[in-house]
Design a protein around this motif. Structure first.
Motif, mmCIF file in Angstrom:
data_model
loop_
_atom_site.group_PDB
_atom_site.id
_atom_site.type_symbol
_atom_site.label_atom_id
_atom_site.label_comp_id
_atom_site.label_asym_id
_atom_site.label_seq_id
_atom_site.Cartn_x
_atom_site.Cartn_y
_atom_site.Cartn_z
ATOM 1 N N HIS A 276 0.812 -1.211 0.000
ATOM 2 C CA HIS A 276 0.000 0.000 0.000
ATOM 3 C C HIS A 276 0.853 1.273 0.000
ATOM 4 N N ARG B 58 3.228 4.168 -1.377
ATOM 5 C CA ARG B 58 3.599 4.902 -2.585
ATOM 6 C C ARG B 58 4.513 6.060 -2.175
ATOM 7 N N ARG C 174 -5.694 4.455 -3.993
ATOM 8 C CA ARG C 174 -4.446 3.776 -4.371
ATOM 9 C C ARG C 174 -4.444 3.454 -5.868
#
Length: 396
Positions: free
Chosen positions: A96, A98, A266
């Protein structure tokens, strides 16, 4: 001797003359003879493990980095997850993660992709200056919720928060921007407080953007609790933002983490990756990796100095200046309303009379009127001189 050549274990060996040769924003904008205590950078030499990591990257390959599949967390997903588990017991999902250049960019992208123009965005004030401006420029409606000083503690007003979320004077909120530990008050929110906020997030279907960049700077006796760790349900609606910019003095490295629990956001981030949002630097990634994997001994030394300085501010400030020692951060939120300065900003007064540069309180919102923010992340001898100047300007 340059500031960078001072042994990092001797954090009190730097003097004003050596610090004044620094060319970062904190010292560069200060007029000659003025001690800067404003922007949230520390004056300490960087961790040697971070320095070694950056040099190793320079000596190895500074070409295009081989981060082929950022959808699996990229080069820092596992590193972030291990740190969250080891320090806070938070089971983060590496895939998850970034990467963004900094907290502000991550916030802008998340709001751009996760909300619509006209949506309300709740946030607590006083607030770091870019936040309200950013929300407004994106076409969202800023909904400020003041943090109140009660019984000697800065506390969330959940009743006022609910009013703003529901749309007391405008459209209802789609998102909540939470800063924990809080800047500028230094409050570390307790589990009970966070659970009340979480209840509102679920009831009103809010996306929560939790800025936790100061989490590594909590003092003994205070526990940082990642908002996403409260429950699986909360994790799925939370985006956690953090970096090494505060605890490890890496603002110029331009590398921040967004742990995006909201799947639709996401996916939207992944659909827009590439040229539009830019990419972080290989130097920034290696610096943050070294910070989170091998620089905690350095951080322990720094926290010892900050703890001393936190107490020194309380002991050396004149009693006319209100000061609630922060539970985290190296930022002192000074209540100067008792100084009788009439209409003059306290920061202007101290710049003129004490040759000390502080952040003006109104930069943090209307709740900052009569306040100033002081950064005490500097060698003790420098802080002592800074506080001596403040006392002298008031005839103390």
């Amino acid at each position: 001797m340059s500031a960078g050549s001072v042994p990092w274990t001797d954090l009190d060996s730097l003097d004003i003359a050596s610090l004044a040769r620094r060319d970062g924003e904190k010292w560069a904008v200060a007029p000659s003879g003025v001690l800067p205590a404003w922007v949230a950078d520390m004056d300490f030499p960087i961790s040697p493990t971070i320095r070694q990591a950056v040099i190793r990257r320079l000596d190895t390959d500074l070409g295009y980095p081989a981060w082929f599949d950022e959808s699996h967390g990229g080069p820092l997903g596992e590193v972030f997850a291990r740190r969250m588990l080891n320090r806070y017991g938070f089971v983060a999902e590496p895939t998850h993660v970034r990467l963004f250049t900094d907290i502000n960019q991550a916030m802008q992208v998340i709001l751009h992709l996760g909300t619509e123009p006209g949506d309300g965005v709740a946030f607590h004030t006083p607030a770091c200056p870019p936040f309200e401006d950013t929300i407004g420029k994106l076409g969202r409606i800023p909904r400020a919720v003041p943090i109140r000083l009660r019984d000697g503690e800065w506390q969330i007003d959940t009743d006022r928060l609910e009013d703003e979320i529901r749309g007391r004077q405008g459209p209802p909120c789609r998102a909540l921007f939470l800063v924990n530990p809080h800047n500028p008050t230094g409050r570390v929110f307790r589990r009970a407080e966070l659970l009340e906020v979480a209840k509102l997030a679920v009831e009103y279907d809010l996306m929560v953007i939790s800025d936790e960049v100061h989490s590594d700077l909590a003092y003994p006796g205070y526990e940082h609790i990642p908002f996403a760790s409260l429950s699986d349900e909360i994790a799925e609606r939370t985006i956690t933002l953090t970096s090494g910019s505060k605890a490890f003095n890496l603002a110029g490295a331009r590398c921040a983490i967004a742990h995006i629990g909201v799947k639709t956001v996401r996916d939207a981030v992944d659909d827009h990756r590439g040229v539009l949002f830019g990419q972080v630097s290989a130097l920034g990634v290696d610096a943050l990796k070294a910070a989170w994997t091998s620089s905690d001994v350095w951080l322990e030394h720094v926290m010892a100095v900050l703890s001393r300085n936190r107490t020194a501010v309380a002991e050396q400030l004149p009693p006319e200046i209100g000061y609630v020692p922060p539970e985290a951060t190296y930022l002192a939120w000074l209540d100067c309303r008792g100084l009788g300065l009439r209409e003059e900003e306290p920061s202007d007064f101290f710049l003129r009379e004490a040759k000390v540069l502080l952040n003006p309180g109104p930069l943090f919102g209307t709740e900052g009127t009569g306040f100033a923010r002081l950064n005490f992340a500097t060698p003790p001898r420098v802080l002592d001189e800074l506080l001596r100047r403040i006392r002298g300007s008031l005839g103390c």
